[in-house]
Enzyme design. Sequence first.
Site, PDB file in Angstrom:
ATOM      1  N   ASP A  14       0.893  -1.211  -0.117  1.00  0.00           N
ATOM      2  CA  ASP A  14       0.095  -0.055   0.090  1.00  0.00           C
ATOM      3  C   ASP A  14       0.954   1.294  -0.123  1.00  0.00           C
ATOM      4  O   ASP A  14       2.066   0.842   0.072  1.00  0.00           O
ATOM      5  CB  ASP A  14      -0.973  -0.033   1.179  1.00  0.00           C
ATOM      6  N   ASP A  16      -0.065   5.217   0.908  1.00  0.00           N
ATOM      7  CA  ASP A  16       0.068   5.977   2.078  1.00  0.00           C
ATOM      8  C   ASP A  16      -0.154   5.417   3.449  1.00  0.00           C
ATOM      9  O   ASP A  16      -0.958   4.140   3.606  1.00  0.00           O
ATOM     10  CB  ASP A  16      -1.149   7.016   2.071  1.00  0.00           C
TER      11      ASP A  16
END
Length: 232
Positions: A14, A16
């Site tokens: 992922d 952020d």
Amino acid sequence: MNHPGDTLRAVILDLDGTLIDTADDFVPVVQTLRAENTLPPLPAEAIRNTVSNGARALVTLALDLREGDGDFPHWLDRLLTLYGGILGAHSRLFPGVQALLDALAAAGIPWGIATNKPSRFTLPLLQRLALQPAPASIVCADQVSRGKPDPECLLRNSRELQCLPAQAIYIGDHRRDIEAGRNAGMYTIAATYGYIEDGDNPDLWGADARADSGHDLAARVFNTRPQHSATA
């Protein structure tokens, strides 16, 4: 799910809160929204803990507005405009993550990114940070028909990285990341150093493993003993 072990062919992260600490870009943006509405500043930590929930959640946090409220689209657009103007100014890799990228390069294992962030922000951010080794696959929210926790983005990563889902590991800092990884049939690692909301418990996400620090990632990925630990 079992760790892929010697069959490991790719690692997907992922963006952020897992790969890159982008929260310090969002803190001034949210505070500006507050100031424009004559509201006092929020604690920075409250903003950081909401970043992984996306721009809409930040508007709700900043102004106590909900989707469907008449002014919500205006303030969402304002937040995104402000963010675009500061994009990447304060963003950086989480400590320890570069060691994982270096270890993957040494092992000849490509890596990718699966994010619910739109490409108009993701790609310029990555260009500004110029990560090395560079990701071999980047799948953003606007490139799929369904965002996480649907596994569509991860299945596209797998195709681009030329591996089966069971040969990949997905790492994320939100329950939906772990659900997406499980739905795709991947081994999952919860990045508990990321943006975890108050009251959330990563141990309940169903991840196969957890990394309490970016320094732990390489050990979790290669299934070895961590050399550094956030709790050591």
